[in-house]
Design a protein around this motif. Sequence first.
Motif, PDB file in Angstrom:
ATOM      1  N   LYS A   1      -5.871  -6.971  -0.252  1.00 28.63           N
ATOM      2  CA  LYS A   1      -5.718  -6.960   0.957  1.00 28.63           C
ATOM      3  C   LYS A   1      -6.700  -8.045   1.587  1.00 28.63           C
ATOM      4  O   LYS A   1      -6.559  -8.772   2.276  1.00 28.63           O
ATOM      5  N   ALA A   2      -7.711  -8.060   0.762  1.00 30.53           N
ATOM      6  CA  ALA A   2      -8.822  -9.136   1.188  1.00 30.53           C
ATOM      7  C   ALA A   2      -8.644 -10.457   0.899  1.00 30.53           C
ATOM      8  O   ALA A   2      -8.603 -11.686   1.544  1.00 30.53           O
TER       9      ALA A   2
ATOM     10  N   GLN B   1       0.966  -0.921   0.113  1.00 28.51           N
ATOM     11  CA  GLN B   1      -0.066   0.016  -0.139  1.00 28.51           C
ATOM     12  C   GLN B   1       0.808   1.311   0.051  1.00 28.51           C
ATOM     13  O   GLN B   1       0.532   2.003  -0.844  1.00 28.51           O
TER      14      GLN B   1
ATOM     15  N   TYR C   1      -6.882   2.809  -4.925  1.00 29.90           N
ATOM     16  CA  TYR C   1      -7.452   2.377  -3.335  1.00 29.90           C
ATOM     17  C   TYR C   1      -8.292   1.455  -3.410  1.00 29.90           C
ATOM     18  O   TYR C   1      -8.160   0.327  -2.508  1.00 29.90           O
ATOM     19  N   LYS C   2      -9.107   1.136  -4.242  1.00 32.04           N
ATOM     20  CA  LYS C   2     -10.157   0.098  -4.420  1.00 32.04           C
ATOM     21  C   LYS C   2      -9.461  -1.095  -4.813  1.00 32.04           C
ATOM     22  O   LYS C   2      -9.824  -2.324  -4.336  1.00 32.04           O
TER      23      LYS C   2
ATOM     24  N   GLN D   1      -7.605  -2.538  -1.729  1.00 33.59           N
ATOM     25  CA  GLN D   1      -8.592  -3.134  -0.609  1.00 33.59           C
ATOM     26  C   GLN D   1      -8.808  -4.594  -1.244  1.00 33.59           C
ATOM     27  O   GLN D   1      -8.980  -5.494  -0.305  1.00 33.59           O
ATOM     28  N   GLN D   2      -9.056  -4.802  -2.516  1.00 30.51           N
ATOM     29  CA  GLN D   2      -9.420  -6.052  -3.031  1.00 30.51           C
ATOM     30  C   GLN D   2      -8.228  -6.950  -2.845  1.00 30.51           C
ATOM     31  O   GLN D   2      -8.473  -8.214  -2.449  1.00 30.51           O
TER      32      GLN D   2
END
Length: 316
Positions: free
Chosen positions: A281-282, A240, A274-275, A278-279
């Motif tokens: 990281k999930a 990130q 950013y989206k 997050q994807q």
Amino acid sequence: MMSKKEFIELVELRTKLASVFPFLTALCYSFILFKEINFLNMCLFFVGMLSFDMATTVMNNLMDYVKAKNSDYRDYHNVIGTSSITVKKAWQVFGILFAVAAVFGIVLVARTNILLLMVGALCFFIGVFYTFGPIPISRMPLGEVLSGFTMGFGIFWITVFLNVPEGTIFAGVQLDGSILTMQLDIVAQLKVFLLSLPLVCTIANIMLSNNICDLETDITNHRYTLVYYIGKKQALVVYQMLYAVALGAILLAVLLGVAPWILLGVLVVGIPIYKHIQQFKAVQNKKTTFALAIKNMVMIHSLQILLLLVAIFLGY
């Protein structure tokens, strides 16, 4: 004979954007900042650069195949195993590509000076020993740093060097017996580094995301990357942060007057990036979310190059 499809798979042609983007971005900056483009040097370097990138990819696949401890990976995931390419054929392809890169590199050194030989030799060394040798770089916690630096900064720096006449930002180099004298404009070098920094970060993140996805498989193959040492959780933080540094470097370059103001437009990709972060990281999966790092690189640098071309058209 190796088929065209086998060759494309072996050299992983789809991944060569990591070389092309630094080249094109530096080409645009060379014209904007220094009003210089040496077309012959650019043609020679592009062929040599792409040949060397493909050669190192072949070496990477070869060493991963030969050194694999995990037979499932070797036979069903490595391209040499899945395409039934013989080790001998792969070595032959590597030799041809490496020879082409070396010849074009020597020609460029003859057209410039020994400084290019020094920088090029360092890039060749890192590229070859990235996966070759008893302790390859890729099996140590240095892969992300050196891959990002070599491709993001190395290709960028060489492209600018080959376009700008000696005596401007890359001053003369003299070899008198055993004494090597070199003069460089330090401020100009720092500017080049700042402009290349977004590429360093996005390329490093491709390697980092790949290693995050492959952590378990890498361990079975005795391949201990940065992710192994710092853990997935911390690796995702670094992932990130690298995007934040990439976009921050573009903003800083504009504020310092090093890059044209129009490049502020690149910052709009911050929202989709950013989206994507997050994807990833999930879920960290080679088949589904690894490609997000490549998409991020394409978004940032495609828009960057487009805006640089607009700046050139506007006479910046």
